[in-house]
Design an enzyme around this catalytic site. Structure first.
Site, PDB file in Angstrom:
ATOM      1  N   ASP A 290      -2.759   4.756  -2.512  1.00 16.20           N
ATOM      2  CA  ASP A 290      -3.689   5.487  -1.664  1.00 16.20           C
ATOM      3  C   ASP A 290      -4.082   6.837  -2.277  1.00 16.20           C
ATOM      4  O   ASP A 290      -3.193   7.560  -2.758  1.00 16.20           O
ATOM      5  CB  ASP A 290      -2.990   5.737  -0.310  1.00 16.20           C
ATOM      6  CG  ASP A 290      -3.924   6.248   0.760  1.00 16.20           C
ATOM      7  OD1 ASP A 290      -4.890   5.551   1.090  1.00 16.20           O
ATOM      8  OD2 ASP A 290      -3.682   7.371   1.267  1.00 16.20           O
TER       9      ASP A 290
ATOM     10  N   GLU B 235      -6.735   3.948  -5.496  1.00 17.82           N
ATOM     11  CA  GLU B 235      -7.911   4.389  -4.743  1.00 17.82           C
ATOM     12  C   GLU B 235      -8.290   5.769  -5.269  1.00 17.82           C
ATOM     13  O   GLU B 235      -7.515   6.711  -5.152  1.00 17.82           O
ATOM     14  CB  GLU B 235      -7.609   4.467  -3.251  1.00 17.82           C
ATOM     15  CG  GLU B 235      -8.867   4.772  -2.454  1.00 17.82           C
ATOM     16  CD  GLU B 235      -8.601   5.330  -1.064  1.00 17.82           C
ATOM     17  OE1 GLU B 235      -9.459   5.173  -0.190  1.00 17.82           O
ATOM     18  OE2 GLU B 235      -7.532   5.945  -0.858  1.00 17.82           O
TER      19      GLU B 235
ATOM     20  N   HIS C  86     -11.135  -1.051   5.065  1.00 16.34           N
ATOM     21  CA  HIS C  86     -10.862  -0.623   6.440  1.00 16.34           C
ATOM     22  C   HIS C  86     -11.401   0.776   6.744  1.00 16.34           C
ATOM     23  O   HIS C  86     -11.199   1.281   7.848  1.00 16.34           O
ATOM     24  CB  HIS C  86      -9.349  -0.652   6.670  1.00 16.34           C
ATOM     25  CG  HIS C  86      -8.646   0.310   5.758  1.00 16.34           C
ATOM     26  ND1 HIS C  86      -8.554   0.106   4.396  1.00 16.34           N
ATOM     27  CD2 HIS C  86      -8.037   1.495   5.991  1.00 16.34           C
ATOM     28  CE1 HIS C  86      -7.923   1.119   3.832  1.00 16.34           C
ATOM     29  NE2 HIS C  86      -7.593   1.988   4.785  1.00 16.34           N
ATOM     30  N   ASP C  87     -12.023   1.429   5.755  1.00 18.91           N
ATOM     31  CA  ASP C  87     -12.581   2.772   5.960  1.00 18.91           C
ATOM     32  C   ASP C  87     -14.101   2.771   6.008  1.00 18.91           C
ATOM     33  O   ASP C  87     -14.714   3.834   6.135  1.00 18.91           O
ATOM     34  CB  ASP C  87     -12.189   3.700   4.798  1.00 18.91           C
ATOM     35  CG  ASP C  87     -10.695   3.976   4.722  1.00 18.91           C
ATOM     36  OD1 ASP C  87     -10.025   3.918   5.772  1.00 18.91           O
ATOM     37  OD2 ASP C  87     -10.210   4.251   3.615  1.00 18.91           O
TER      38      ASP C  87
ATOM     39  N   ASP D 256       0.851  -1.181   0.000  1.00 20.73           N
ATOM     40  CA  ASP D 256       0.000   0.000   0.000  1.00 20.73           C
ATOM     41  C   ASP D 256       0.895   1.242   0.000  1.00 20.73           C
ATOM     42  O   ASP D 256       1.619   1.501   0.963  1.00 20.73           O
ATOM     43  CB  ASP D 256      -0.874  -0.045   1.269  1.00 20.73           C
ATOM     44  CG  ASP D 256      -2.112   0.800   1.151  1.00 20.73           C
ATOM     45  OD1 ASP D 256      -2.056   1.845   0.482  1.00 20.73           O
ATOM     46  OD2 ASP D 256      -3.137   0.427   1.759  1.00 20.73           O
TER      47      ASP D 256
HETATM   48  O1  ISL Z   1     -12.645   7.029   5.050  1.00 22.36           O
HETATM   49  C1  ISL Z   1     -13.080   7.926   4.393  1.00 22.36           C
HETATM   50  C2  ISL Z   1     -14.215   8.678   4.821  1.00 22.36           C
HETATM   51  O2  ISL Z   1     -14.603   8.201   6.025  1.00 22.36           O
HETATM   52  C3  ISL Z   1     -12.529   8.244   3.094  1.00 22.36           C
HETATM   53  O3  ISL Z   1     -12.795   9.547   2.717  1.00 22.36           O
HETATM   54  C4  ISL Z   1     -11.041   8.020   3.116  1.00 22.36           C
HETATM   55  O4  ISL Z   1     -10.423   8.960   3.915  1.00 22.36           O
HETATM   56  C5  ISL Z   1     -10.525   8.112   1.721  1.00 22.36           C
HETATM   57  O5  ISL Z   1     -11.110   7.054   1.025  1.00 22.36           O
HETATM   58  C6  ISL Z   1      -9.020   7.974   1.696  1.00 22.36           C
HETATM   59  O6  ISL Z   1      -8.621   6.817   2.333  1.00 22.36           O
HETATM   60  C7  ISL Z   1      -7.282   6.458   2.336  1.00 22.36           C
HETATM   61  O7  ISL Z   1      -6.421   7.523   2.683  1.00 22.36           O
HETATM   62  C8  ISL Z   1      -6.525   8.032   4.014  1.00 22.36           C
HETATM   63  C9  ISL Z   1      -6.512   6.927   5.065  1.00 22.36           C
HETATM   64  O8  ISL Z   1      -6.900   7.457   6.298  1.00 22.36           O
HETATM   65  C10 ISL Z   1      -7.450   5.792   4.695  1.00 22.36           C
HETATM   66  O9  ISL Z   1      -7.380   4.762   5.645  1.00 22.36           O
HETATM   67  C11 ISL Z   1      -7.053   5.335   3.328  1.00 22.36           C
HETATM   68  O10 ISL Z   1      -7.766   4.198   2.907  1.00 22.36           O
HETATM   69  C12 ISL Z   1      -5.362   8.942   4.209  1.00 22.36           C
HETATM   70  O11 ISL Z   1      -4.172   8.292   3.885  1.00 22.36           O
END
Ligand code: ISL
Ligand code: CA
Length: 546
Positions: A195, A247, A321-322, A95
């Site tokens: 990411d 993503e 995980h989000d 990642d």
């Molecule tokens: O989780 C979200 C809203 O609750 C999303 O907006 C999320 O922040 C977005 O998809 C980005 O996610 C990724 O980058 C973030 C990290 O916190 C997340 O875990 C990751 O999946 C920042 O690096």
């Protein structure tokens, strides 16, 4: 490489398996569970970041991209993981978080100390009349700019204040990122998840957003395709056995096609989130809204159809995980947990694309149901709680939103068995185990009727029935209020999928052609000829062959 017959399993290492009794999952824990993953039948493991990090955002705030956080183990553990996984034909996807790095990273520290080379790694801007440079908001709430005391400057952080955005305009930043990717390729990694990669290209000038939070200026930004093509060329594009997924936050269809069409030499596939906007159409995830079935169908089908037309490729997923657990969000975590978990699996795994399974999904894990703020760990949830308290929102309403929407819902420990702490750890875990682990765990996987067995069958079908991997997509029964249905087709085969998304019986006027046979269903019963009748949350897949 055929992306259509691969299945990816997502591991959140902090919550997967602890082996040294500190209550935190680790790399040795993943090694310990490789046979389990082999049994399930997955091809790749996407492991969320386990690099050196202060862990303000659970590893998405990276302080050194080339070293393993000691909490997770050592580089020897990592090498062992790559080897032992490969012995089982399982490969790793790392990642890569390149939109930002931790403010504890050497780059940022040097920038702060005034080193001009590293200052240009970040986005520093002067304020306006005592205010930040723009009115943009951080994705975790509050200002997207942080003031540096003793200067007249702010730095940009689209996420947490400890996650400083990198300046991709600077070729030295890009080179540094490519070197990191190549470092992991040399270590035997076979794929990458990037990411929020569609946020890296910032606008030429920074302006206030009069109608929104700033997103429109940096989402799918002006040079995004150029950067991705360069990334591809300089790193994984030099090999033909690499798999990549970006993503894409709030992206468009048009861009998604470009990101994932093999002719554009960017990425293998993308995660888009439109199909998950089904219970917060406004874009504010904390809002509690009923689940809109027609929105789900419309979004899923549009992306299936249009990506196919444009030669793009979808990563298929219900959550990560989000996001909250899908069985709690759209299915029924009570009476129909088994049926609805399998139905949701069927709906997704029949589609065109590459399916992703998030740890615990294959056993139907539920939301956490925390009742006190002290149980929450996620920075986004804690920020939200504090912000809303300050705004005077009633406490029960804040809790209700957290209970339904918090990212911690999917971050509780993997429920391996019915012993203390669910077999995750001998110590108190960093985040509470859900008490339902006594019933919901991996012990029932020999049972033909378990959710695990069902996922294993779906994965096997993807590898043995060509139409699942390669077939074109066609929506069916689009207007139906309860059934999600579609057809996949190759010259030799046709696959029909019918899923009832509701706890009431559903029926439709649809007769299958002669010679269709049932491939898989979450109900053990003969399918009656004539009009289609589906029991609560029933799912069925039919195959027709020439
Ligand atoms: O989780 C979200 C809203 O609750 C999303 O907006 C999320 O922040 C977005 O998809 C980005 O996610 C990724 O980058 C973030 C990290 O916190 C997340 O875990 C990751 O999946 C920042 O690096
Ligand atoms: Ca540990």
């Amino acid at each position: 490489m055929n992306l259509g017959n691969k299945v990816v399993y997502q591991i959140y290492p902090k919550s997967f398996q602890d082996t040294n009794g500190d209550g935190i999952g680790d790399l040795q824990g993943i090694i310990r569970r490789l046979d389990y993953l082999k049994e399930l039948g997955v091809d790749y493991l996407w492991i969320t970041p386990f690099f050196l990090s202060p862990q303000n955002d659970n590893g998405y705030d990276i302080a050194d991209y080339r070293s393993i956080d000691p909490m997770y183990g050592t580089m020897e553990d990592f090498d062992q993981l790559v080897r032992e996984a490969a012995d089982r034909n399982i490969y790793l996807m790392m990642d890569m978080v390149f939109n930002h790095c931790s403010t504890k990273h050497e780059w940022f520290q040097k920038a702060l100390a005034g080193d001009p080379y590293y200052r240009d790694f970040f986005i520093f801007k002067k304020g306006k009349n005592g205010l930040p440079p723009t009115n943009w908001e951080s994705n975790f709430g509050g200002d997207a700019w942080n003031y540096l005391p003793g200067t007249d400057e702010y730095y940009l952080h689209l996420f947490h204040v400890s996650q400083a955005d990198l300046n991709w305009e600077n070729p030295n930043v890009r080179r540094a990122c490519y070197d990191i990717v190549n470092f992991w390729i040399d270590k035997g990694v076979k794929g990458f998840r990037f990411d929020v990669i569609n946020l890296i290209s910032k606008p030429e000038t920074y302006e206030d957003d009069l109608t929104g939070n700033g997103k429109k200026y940096y989402t799918d930004g002006p040079k995004i395709h150029e950067y991705l093509q360069e990334l591809n060329r300089e790193t994984f594009g030099r090999f033909d056995d690499m798999i990549t997924v970006g993503e894409m936050s709030s992206t468009t269809l048009e861009n998604s096609i470009r990101y994932s069409n093999s002719d554009s030499h960017e990425l293998s596939m993308i995660f888009s989130f439109h199909h998950l906007r089904i219970d917060y159409p406004s874009g504010n995830k904390w809002e509690i809204q009923p689940f809109r079935f027609h929105d789900l169908k419309k979004n899923l089908f549009t992306w299936q159809r249009e990506m196919e037309k444009g030669g793009g490729w979808n990563a298929l997923f219900w959550y990560n995980h989000d996001q909250p657990r899908i069985v709690s969000r759209v299915g029924d975590e009570g009476k129909y947990r088994l049926e609805s978990a399998k139905m949701l699996a069927t709906a997704l795994h029949g589609l065109k694309g590459t399916p992703y399974i998030y740890q615990g999904e294959e056993i139907g894990m539920t939301n956490a149901h925390f009742t006190d703020i002290s149980q929450y760990r996620d920075i986004e949830s804690l920020n939200y709680y504090n912000l809303m308290r300050r705004k005077g929102k009633p406490e029960e309403e804040i809790y209700e939103s957290l209970r339904r929407k918090s990212r911690d819902n999917s971050r509780t420990p993997m429920q391996w068995d019915d012993t203390e702490n669910a077999g995750f750890s001998e110590a108190d875990p960093w985040i509470s185990v859900i008490p339902n682990y006594k019933e919901i765990n991996t012990l029932d996987r020999e049972d033909e009727n378990s959710i695990f067995s069902y996922y294993r069958k779906l994965i096997r079908l993807r590898k043995t029935v060509p139409v699942l991997a390669d077939g074109s997509f066609e929506a069916l029964l689009e207007e139906d209020d309860r059934i999600l249905a579609y057809k996949r087709r190759t010259k030799e085969q046709e696959l029909y999928v019918f899923c009832n998304f509701f706890p009431e019986e559903a029926s439709a006027d649809f007769s299958l052609q002669e010679g269709c046979r049932c491939l898989l269903s979450n109900y053990n019963e003969e399918i009656q000829p004539g009009a289609l009748k589906l029991r609560p949350y029933k799912a069925v897949m039919f195959l027709w062959e020439k």
